[in-house]
Write a protein that holds these residues in place. Structure first.
Motif, PDB file in Angstrom:
ATOM      1  N   GLN A   2     163.101  20.477 -18.932  1.00 54.04           N
ATOM      2  CA  GLN A   2     163.231  20.216 -17.406  1.00 54.04           C
ATOM      3  C   GLN A   2     162.902  18.751 -17.226  1.00 54.04           C
ATOM      4  OE1 GLN A   2     160.694  23.529 -15.988  1.00 54.04           O
ATOM      5  NE2 GLN A   2     162.561  23.978 -14.763  1.00 54.04           N
ATOM      6  N   ILE A   3     163.566  18.117 -16.083  1.00 54.06           N
ATOM      7  CA  ILE A   3     163.238  16.971 -15.708  1.00 54.06           C
ATOM      8  C   ILE A   3     162.974  17.074 -14.196  1.00 54.06           C
ATOM      9  CG2 ILE A   3     163.739  14.452 -15.304  1.00 54.06           C
ATOM     10  CD1 ILE A   3     165.159  14.611 -18.119  1.00 54.06           C
ATOM     11  N   ARG A   4     162.061  16.599 -13.686  1.00 53.04           N
ATOM     12  CA  ARG A   4     161.528  16.616 -12.116  1.00 53.04           C
ATOM     13  C   ARG A   4     161.120  15.231 -11.826  1.00 53.04           C
ATOM     14  NH1 ARG A   4     156.257  16.226 -11.430  1.00 53.04           N
ATOM     15  NH2 ARG A   4     155.040  17.412 -12.641  1.00 53.04           N
ATOM     16  N   ASP A   5     161.303  15.007 -10.448  1.00 53.63           N
ATOM     17  CA  ASP A   5     160.836  13.646  -9.913  1.00 53.63           C
ATOM     18  C   ASP A   5     159.096  13.724  -9.952  1.00 53.63           C
ATOM     19  OD1 ASP A   5     163.119  12.833  -9.019  1.00 53.63           O
ATOM     20  OD2 ASP A   5     162.785  13.840  -6.923  1.00 53.63           O
ATOM     21  N   ALA A   6     158.721  12.499 -10.363  1.00 55.53           N
ATOM     22  CA  ALA A   6     157.218  12.304 -10.368  1.00 55.53           C
ATOM     23  C   ALA A   6     156.537  11.892  -9.265  1.00 55.53           C
ATOM     24  CB  ALA A   6     156.968  11.309 -11.356  1.00 55.53           C
ATOM     25  N   ASP A   7     155.648  12.222  -8.668  1.00 53.71           N
ATOM     26  CA  ASP A   7     154.986  11.835  -7.492  1.00 53.71           C
ATOM     27  C   ASP A   7     153.446  11.669  -7.888  1.00 53.71           C
ATOM     28  OD1 ASP A   7     153.345  14.492  -7.387  1.00 53.71           O
ATOM     29  OD2 ASP A   7     155.140  15.496  -6.540  1.00 53.71           O
ATOM     30  N   ALA A   8     152.624  11.395  -6.752  1.00 56.40           N
ATOM     31  CA  ALA A   8     151.178  10.873  -6.793  1.00 56.40           C
ATOM     32  C   ALA A   8     150.314  12.027  -7.810  1.00 56.40           C
ATOM     33  CB  ALA A   8     150.552  10.706  -5.438  1.00 56.40           C
ATOM     34  N   ARG A   9     150.756  13.102  -7.666  1.00 56.64           N
ATOM     35  CA  ARG A   9     150.059  14.249  -8.267  1.00 56.64           C
ATOM     36  C   ARG A   9     150.155  14.171  -9.734  1.00 56.64           C
ATOM     37  NH1 ARG A   9     152.992  19.269  -5.877  1.00 56.64           N
ATOM     38  NH2 ARG A   9     154.575  17.588  -6.049  1.00 56.64           N
TER      39      ARG A   9
END
Length: 157
Positions: A2-9
């Motif tokens: 799976q590929i998902r958006d990265a964020d600060a977490r």
């Protein structure tokens, strides 16, 4: 995968990937060094900011790779700086997941995300001898400049 958006977490994982990218050939740098190096911090501090983009690849819900682009200003340019509106990419895959197409899938996904957002190009820096150059060239990146033992490469949208 799976590929998902990265964020600060995702910053702890991005920090690990940045260290992998710095140590592409051998263990040259430590996590303590990375955390104390002002240049290296440019790729993480404040992520995600305006103009940034990033993705994380997961296998069985565990992160195995990431790619992110920072739109850095000229006075805080990174190694692969081209222009303030051209995000500079960092891409890496954990050692146990290499050779499984993770890097290729991440690169294709970040190019697609940049195109959807109307970003006019992406850049990166690659040291001489780094086998990742083949991935970058196959994704349409070309040499735009040279700095020491590294090439700055750019892919125009």
């Amino acid at each position: 995968m799976q590929i998902r958006d990265a964020d600060a977490r995702d910053l702890p994982f991005l920090e690990r990937i940045l260290l992998e990218a710095y140590n592409w050939s051998e263990q040259r740098f430590t996590l303590d060094w990375l955390r104390g190096d002002e240049m290296a911090r440019r790729y993480l501090d404040g992520f995600p900011g305006d103009g940034d983009l990033g993705l994380v690849a997961l296998i069985d819900d565990a992160p195995v790779g990431a790619v992110w682009g920072r739109a850095l200003p000229a006075d805080r340019a990174g190694y692969g700086f081209v222009a303030p509106d051209i995000p500079e990419l960092t891409l890496g895959v954990v050692p146990q997941a290499r050779g499984r197409g993770v890097g290729s899938r991440l690169m294709a996904a970040v190019i697609g995300a940049a195109e959807q957002r109307g970003i006019r190009g992406l850049s990166l820096s690659v040291e001489d001898g780094n086998a990742a150059r083949r991935l970058y060239e196959s994704a349409g990146f070309t040499v735009a400049g040279r700095n020491g033992g590294s090439d700055t490469m750019v892919r125009w949208g």
